[in-house]
Design an enzyme around this catalytic site. Structure first.
Site, PDB file in Angstrom:
ATOM      1  N   GLU A  42       0.880  -1.157   0.000  1.00  0.00           N
ATOM      2  CA  GLU A  42       0.000   0.000   0.000  1.00  0.00           C
ATOM      3  C   GLU A  42       0.928   1.219   0.000  1.00  0.00           C
ATOM      4  O   GLU A  42       1.815   1.308   0.848  1.00  0.00           O
ATOM      5  CB  GLU A  42      -0.848  -0.022   1.279  1.00  0.00           C
TER       6      GLU A  42
ATOM      7  N   ARG B  56       5.277 -12.818   9.622  1.00  0.00           N
ATOM      8  CA  ARG B  56       5.935 -11.567   9.275  1.00  0.00           C
ATOM      9  C   ARG B  56       7.255 -11.453  10.026  1.00  0.00           C
ATOM     10  O   ARG B  56       7.442 -12.059  11.073  1.00  0.00           O
ATOM     11  CB  ARG B  56       5.037 -10.373   9.540  1.00  0.00           C
TER      12      ARG B  56
ATOM     13  N   LYS C 144       4.880   0.792   8.998  1.00  0.00           N
ATOM     14  CA  LYS C 144       4.952   2.076   8.299  1.00  0.00           C
ATOM     15  C   LYS C 144       4.349   3.200   9.126  1.00  0.00           C
ATOM     16  O   LYS C 144       4.843   4.313   9.131  1.00  0.00           O
ATOM     17  CB  LYS C 144       4.211   1.960   6.962  1.00  0.00           C
TER      18      LYS C 144
END
Ligand code: ATP
Ligand code: MG
Length: 562
Positions: free
Chosen positions: A45, A270, A280
């Site tokens: 994204e 992850r 982020k």
């Protein structure tokens, strides 16, 4: 693919050889589930800069495509207009290329907004979706909890025609943000909360960085993502573990929008690391609050920060290979990443002398004005890197902590009356210490022995210490930035990492060997006895070299025996 080929790929790019995802793909290839196709994608994204966690995903997705001679797209998952920006799009493309990967297609999810809309209309027509006018809070309340079934929305059974009409009017901008949503009609008592009539579309009167003001309704991730994959003919949609419970919805969307041979979602753990933040949103906060000098601050876990810090693509790919891919969450020690850059630079970086905290050393019996060009190997472990000339003069700089007036026992460096070797040069003996009025040591006076020149095979006597030095008259001045972790634990058994107020130290009066004159931006060096350093790409000017510390020489990873 043959084992030989596998090995070759691994050697060339540090790509993961085999993991549970590849076992699933092998099985699919055997069964012909997707013919012989393997098609992956990396779907960021564009709401921030990529971090080392994304690097793991990039290596996995692009590496898997390479391994199977398949394809991998770079797709911007730009379905949330509010937080997205072109700056991020550009940085993401740069980072993927820098890591050494080339996408097959560059795509934007927003290009499928029409198709997604039409498919949503189809869902309404099939009685699989409805426009719901409950408020966000009410929807949440109606959803129930893990041990309590949800309650059906009063709008759930509204006629198809009514939903079609309202959905179109939502699109046309007749309603305010939050006034209504489109929901899937699945099962309000499903044990999987994601299946309790999830929202598919929401109203957001927001400007989109690509589609401008064309849309005021935007698809939700769980609806958009499977469709993006399907439109692109992706076979294996690899994502992180938190989407495991969303997989039934992923499959539902593809089934109800009637795709033949739909893609398959596979989840992996992850990357989490000690001393680093992997989100982020949090990284953006550091930037916005000016706790760091931008997204590419060399202390950041971003790919651009690591690049500026002096990490190489090879070191990051090798790291991704070493950590592997699994279904179990774990935290990787940052020392493994540091180990990978040391390993990569060991044979590649020139090793030269740099004095970071200078102390003047004068050789009283050396001729005034003489410059002697001594020879030194560029890399003692790699002969191919050749040699360089190092100017030796009467006045030199050494490190402040290579001298002690009153040393403890076992201090083998310079102290009054002691003799040490100056690396690549001569033995010097400390004869006198000069202090200023305040009592600070400002100069060391030594004598040298011309017989002891390095490389002449002198065996007359031995010294215990060798220290590095730089000529005080023939040198290059530089600024050197030393770094500590941005996040540390104050005490070893603390649970939480805290922001480290002392993570950057700037040394403005460093002296480097003359041969650093030809140093190029982004060039990496080993400063003898100090560690690895890179010429900063942004702050270095024609007149001022600025170095960033990459990593110290000490390898705590190997020491811990991990
Ligand atoms: P963040 O929370 O940092 O914003 P994200 O998951 O929202 O991360 P996306 O841009 O949506 O970021 O992620 C793009 C891809 O990278 C996704 O497939 C995601 O699963 C993967 N990814 C993100 N963070 C990690 C991580 N820490 N380790 C491995 N893969 C990750
Ligand atoms: Mg995200």
């Amino acid at each position: 693919m043959s084992l030989e080929n596998d090995k070759k790929l691994n050697a060339e790019s540090g790509i993961i050889q085999s993991n549970f995802i590849h076992n699933i793909i092998d099985e699919d290839l055997k069964n012909g589930a997707y013919g012989q196709r393997v098609y992956t994608r990396f779907p960021p994204e564009p709401n921030g800069y990529l971090h080392i966690g994304h690097a793991k995903s990039i290596c996995l997705n692009f590496g898997t495509a390479q391994k199977y001679s398949g394809k991998c797209n770079l797709r911007f998952d730009d379905t949330n207009p509010v937080k997205e920006d072109v700056e991020y799009v550009d940085s993401i493309m740069e980072d993927v290329k820098w890591l050494g990967f080339q996408w097959d297609e560059l795509l934007f999810a927003s290009d499928y907004f029409d198709e997604m809309y039409n498919l949503a209309v189809g869902l309404i027509k099939d009685g699989k979706a409805y426009v719901c006018e409950l408020s966000a809070e009410a929807i949440k309340e109606y959803r129930g909890t893990y041990d309590k079934p949800g309650k059906e929305s009063p709008y759930r059974e509204r006629p198809v025609e009514e939903s079609l009409d309202l959905f179109e009017r939502m699109k046309n901008g007749e309603f305010k943000d939050g006034q209504m949503v489109l929901r899937a009609k699945i099962d309000m008592s499903s044990p999987n909360m994601n299946m309790r009539d999830p929202v598919l579309y929401r109203i957001a009167h927001a400007h989109h960085h690509r589609t401008g003001d064309s849309w005021c309704i935007y698809p939700m991730y769980d609806y958009a993502h499977p469709l993006e994959d399907a439109v692109e003919n992706i076979t294996h949609s690899i994502c992180t573990l938190e989407f495991e419970a969303h997989r039934p919805l992923y499959d539902w969307v593809l089934k109800e929008t009637k795709w033949k041979n739909p893609p398959k979602q596979i989840e992996f753990a992850r990357l989490e690391m000690t001393n680093m933040i992997m989100s982020k949103r949090h990284l953006k906060k550091l930037v916005d609050e000016k706790l760091v000098d931008g997204w590419d601050d060399p202390r950041m876990s971003t790919i651009s920060g690591l690049r500026r810090r002096g990490y190489t693509p090879e070191s990051i790919r090798s790291f991704a290979d070493k950590i592997g891919v699994s279904k179990a969450n774990s935290t990787v020690d940052i020392s493994l990443l540091e180990h990978c850059i040391r390993e990569d630079l060991k044979m590649k970086a020139s090793r030269k002398m740099a004095v970071l905290n200078p102390l003047k050393l004068v050789i009283t019996n050396y001729p005034e004005g003489e410059v002697e060009w001594l020879e030194g190997e560029n890399n003692s472990e790699n002969e191919e890197m050749g040699t360089r000339k190092i100017p030796f003069t009467k006045e030199l700089y050494i490190e402040q902590d290579d001298f002690m007036e009153n040393p403890p026992s076992k201090y083998y460096r310079l102290f009054p009356g002691n003799e040490v070797r100056l690396r690549n040069a001569y033995f010097v003996k400390c004869e006198e210490v000069i202090k200023d009025e305040a009592g600070n040591i400002i100069e060391i006076r030594c004598t040298y022995d011309p017989q002891t020149k390095s490389g002449t095979g002198f065996t007359g006597r031995k010294v215990k210490g060798t220290i590095h030095w730089v000529s005080a008259t023939e040198n290059v001045k530089a600024t050197v930035r030393l770094y500590d972790y941005l996040f540390i634990k104050e005490n070893e058994d603390d649970e939480e990492y805290k922001y480290n107020n002392n993570s950057k130290k700037v040394l403005k009066d460093c002296y480097l060997e003359k041969s650093f004159e030809s140093a190029q931006k982004d060039e990496k060096f080993q400063f003898t006895r100090h560690g690895y350093f890179v010429v900063d790409t942004k702050d270095t000017t024609e007149n001022q070299l600025v170095f960033n510390q990459i990593v110290s020489l000490k390898d705590s990873f190997n020491k811990k025996g991990k």
